[in-house]
Design an enzyme around this catalytic site. Sequence first.
Site, PDB file in Angstrom:
ATOM      1  N   PRO A 113     -31.904  39.456   6.943  1.00 39.48           N
ATOM      2  CA  PRO A 113     -31.387  38.146   6.530  1.00 39.48           C
ATOM      3  C   PRO A 113     -32.377  37.456   5.579  1.00 39.48           C
ATOM      4  O   PRO A 113     -33.588  37.560   5.778  1.00 39.48           O
ATOM      5  CB  PRO A 113     -31.289  37.357   7.836  1.00 39.48           C
ATOM      6  CG  PRO A 113     -31.445  38.331   8.937  1.00 39.48           C
ATOM      7  CD  PRO A 113     -32.115  39.550   8.397  1.00 39.48           C
ATOM      8  N   GLY A 117     -37.699  33.972   7.283  1.00 39.00           N
ATOM      9  CA  GLY A 117     -39.037  34.296   7.766  1.00 39.00           C
ATOM     10  C   GLY A 117     -39.213  35.755   8.147  1.00 39.00           C
ATOM     11  O   GLY A 117     -40.186  36.102   8.803  1.00 39.00           O
ATOM     12  N   LEU A 118     -38.262  36.620   7.737  1.00 41.68           N
ATOM     13  CA  LEU A 118     -38.364  38.037   8.116  1.00 41.68           C
ATOM     14  C   LEU A 118     -38.875  38.925   6.971  1.00 41.68           C
ATOM     15  O   LEU A 118     -38.788  40.153   7.046  1.00 41.68           O
ATOM     16  CB  LEU A 118     -37.017  38.551   8.635  1.00 41.68           C
ATOM     17  CG  LEU A 118     -36.474  37.860   9.893  1.00 41.68           C
ATOM     18  CD1 LEU A 118     -35.137  38.452  10.309  1.00 41.68           C
ATOM     19  CD2 LEU A 118     -37.464  37.941  11.057  1.00 41.68           C
ATOM     20  N   GLY A 119     -39.394  38.305   5.934  1.00 39.76           N
ATOM     21  CA  GLY A 119     -40.027  39.071   4.856  1.00 39.76           C
ATOM     22  C   GLY A 119     -39.062  39.833   3.973  1.00 39.76           C
ATOM     23  O   GLY A 119     -39.401  40.887   3.428  1.00 39.76           O
ATOM     24  N   SER A 120     -37.849  39.284   3.802  1.00 44.38           N
ATOM     25  CA  SER A 120     -36.832  39.986   3.020  1.00 44.38           C
ATOM     26  C   SER A 120     -37.255  40.185   1.557  1.00 44.38           C
ATOM     27  O   SER A 120     -37.097  41.280   0.999  1.00 44.38           O
ATOM     28  CB  SER A 120     -35.519  39.213   3.143  1.00 44.38           C
ATOM     29  OG  SER A 120     -34.870  39.118   1.932  1.00 44.38           O
ATOM     30  N   SER A 121     -37.826  39.148   0.924  1.00 45.38           N
ATOM     31  CA  SER A 121     -38.157  39.285  -0.506  1.00 45.38           C
ATOM     32  C   SER A 121     -39.235  40.335  -0.725  1.00 45.38           C
ATOM     33  O   SER A 121     -39.153  41.138  -1.666  1.00 45.38           O
ATOM     34  CB  SER A 121     -38.568  37.939  -1.113  1.00 45.38           C
ATOM     35  OG  SER A 121     -39.761  37.480  -0.529  1.00 45.38           O
ATOM     36  N   ALA A 122     -40.223  40.409   0.162  1.00 45.83           N
ATOM     37  CA  ALA A 122     -41.284  41.411  -0.004  1.00 45.83           C
ATOM     38  C   ALA A 122     -40.738  42.816   0.214  1.00 45.83           C
ATOM     39  O   ALA A 122     -41.109  43.756  -0.493  1.00 45.83           O
ATOM     40  CB  ALA A 122     -42.421  41.135   0.975  1.00 45.83           C
ATOM     41  N   ALA A 123     -39.822  42.952   1.199  1.00 47.92           N
ATOM     42  CA  ALA A 123     -39.243  44.275   1.467  1.00 47.92           C
ATOM     43  C   ALA A 123     -38.447  44.756   0.258  1.00 47.92           C
ATOM     44  O   ALA A 123     -38.537  45.930  -0.135  1.00 47.92           O
ATOM     45  CB  ALA A 123     -38.361  44.214   2.711  1.00 47.92           C
ATOM     46  N   ASP A 164     -46.454  39.895   4.308  1.00 45.36           N
ATOM     47  CA  ASP A 164     -45.101  40.464   4.169  1.00 45.36           C
ATOM     48  C   ASP A 164     -45.107  41.754   3.358  1.00 45.36           C
ATOM     49  O   ASP A 164     -44.502  42.753   3.755  1.00 45.36           O
ATOM     50  CB  ASP A 164     -44.158  39.451   3.493  1.00 45.36           C
ATOM     51  CG  ASP A 164     -43.842  38.272   4.397  1.00 45.36           C
ATOM     52  OD1 ASP A 164     -44.574  38.072   5.383  1.00 45.36           O
ATOM     53  OD2 ASP A 164     -42.870  37.555   4.122  1.00 45.36           O
TER      54      ASP A 164
HETATM   55  O1  PMV Z   1     -41.896  31.981   7.913  1.00 42.06           O
HETATM   56  P1  PMV Z   1     -42.804  32.778   7.052  1.00 42.06           P
HETATM   57  O2  PMV Z   1     -42.525  34.240   7.077  1.00 42.06           O
HETATM   58  O3  PMV Z   1     -42.894  32.194   5.671  1.00 42.06           O
HETATM   59  O4  PMV Z   1     -44.264  32.700   7.722  1.00 42.06           O
HETATM   60  C1  PMV Z   1     -45.112  31.615   7.575  1.00 42.06           C
HETATM   61  C2  PMV Z   1     -46.342  31.838   8.395  1.00 42.06           C
HETATM   62  C3  PMV Z   1     -47.338  30.694   8.348  1.00 42.06           C
HETATM   63  O5  PMV Z   1     -48.433  31.072   9.180  1.00 42.06           O
HETATM   64  C4  PMV Z   1     -46.741  29.427   8.890  1.00 42.06           C
HETATM   65  C5  PMV Z   1     -47.845  30.409   6.918  1.00 42.06           C
HETATM   66  C6  PMV Z   1     -48.742  31.493   6.324  1.00 42.06           C
HETATM   67  O6  PMV Z   1     -48.919  31.461   5.093  1.00 42.06           O
HETATM   68  O7  PMV Z   1     -49.296  32.338   7.056  1.00 42.06           O
END
Ligand code: PMV
Length: 332
Positions: A113, A117-123, A164
Amino acid sequence: MKEIGIASAPGKVILGGEHSVVYGFPALVAAINLRAKVHATLLPDEGIEIIAPDLGIRQIYTYDEAFNVKEISINHATDNIAFAVYQLLEYLMKTGIHDTKRGVSIQVNSEIPISSGLGSSAAVAVASIGAISDLFDQELDKELISKLAFQGEIIAHGTPSGVDNTAAAFGGVMLFEKGNMQWLDQVQELPILICNTKVPRETKRLVSAVRERYKRHENLVGKILDTMGQVVREMMHGFDDKNILGELMEINQGLLASIGVSHETIEKICWIAKSNGALGAKLTGAGGGGCVIILPKDEENAQVIKGKLEKEGYDIFSTSLSIKGLLIGNGE
Ligand code: PMV
């Protein structure tokens, strides 16, 4: 040169240490078995084409546009990918592997998705670079691929930590501390559930809200961040014991709530999971919305939790922590 290049790369979750990692404490990050798959082919003319049928996206960049992506912002969902791909093409041009006359088309199909926050763009960036290197029959080392993808991450996120793209390229479970990665050995493919709150959130805003709270209560918040760091170290040592890991996830969630990055929906999902037998549940990433990770007792328990959350209308999927990072060709 092949007719088609293929690669896939995983998304990631933060098992513990989000936010405290910003202050130099360690975070535990794991690749997950949700992958972005990319097919790359050559275009008749120069340029970079990005197609994502699932998102209804078809975007074409000239080399100039891809190179200057910071200023022009053609499409937020693809600009960072175009920039990372351009970095790769430039590298291939410099090393004499590719001439400038014919560009590349990449087709993206992703199970990850977006914006949660699951790193989709880097993947997607890592898989795109992998697929293009496969197209040109080049075996690039993962360090280089991760570095090129990181250029795209800078476009997408401003000052990303690099977690990511590293998880997408190398896979596995790693301790991330002050820019250094240390991989955990002999990690099994631990099954987890991921529940998407679908509450939009912005990492930058949450990081700065934590900083404000820290400024107001330096002593208290400083201790909480330090405790988060300790939780992560204990997670690393207790990783093989699911009961310990679950409990530490719960402690981490409580600490995250105390610095103001939880959300009503996150709490509700954690509560449903816990009251239906989960060993642990917590937000993952910046919080304020995004995704919740749940550690079920076993497969049967996973089905029960999944059923309960689906009944409440949440999007929930089963996955596992993945030892596999970037895979080139059909080796999926
Ligand atoms: O939600 P994400 O995948 O963007 O993770 C952010 C993680 C934080 O620790 C809040 C920020 C960071 O740069 O590490």
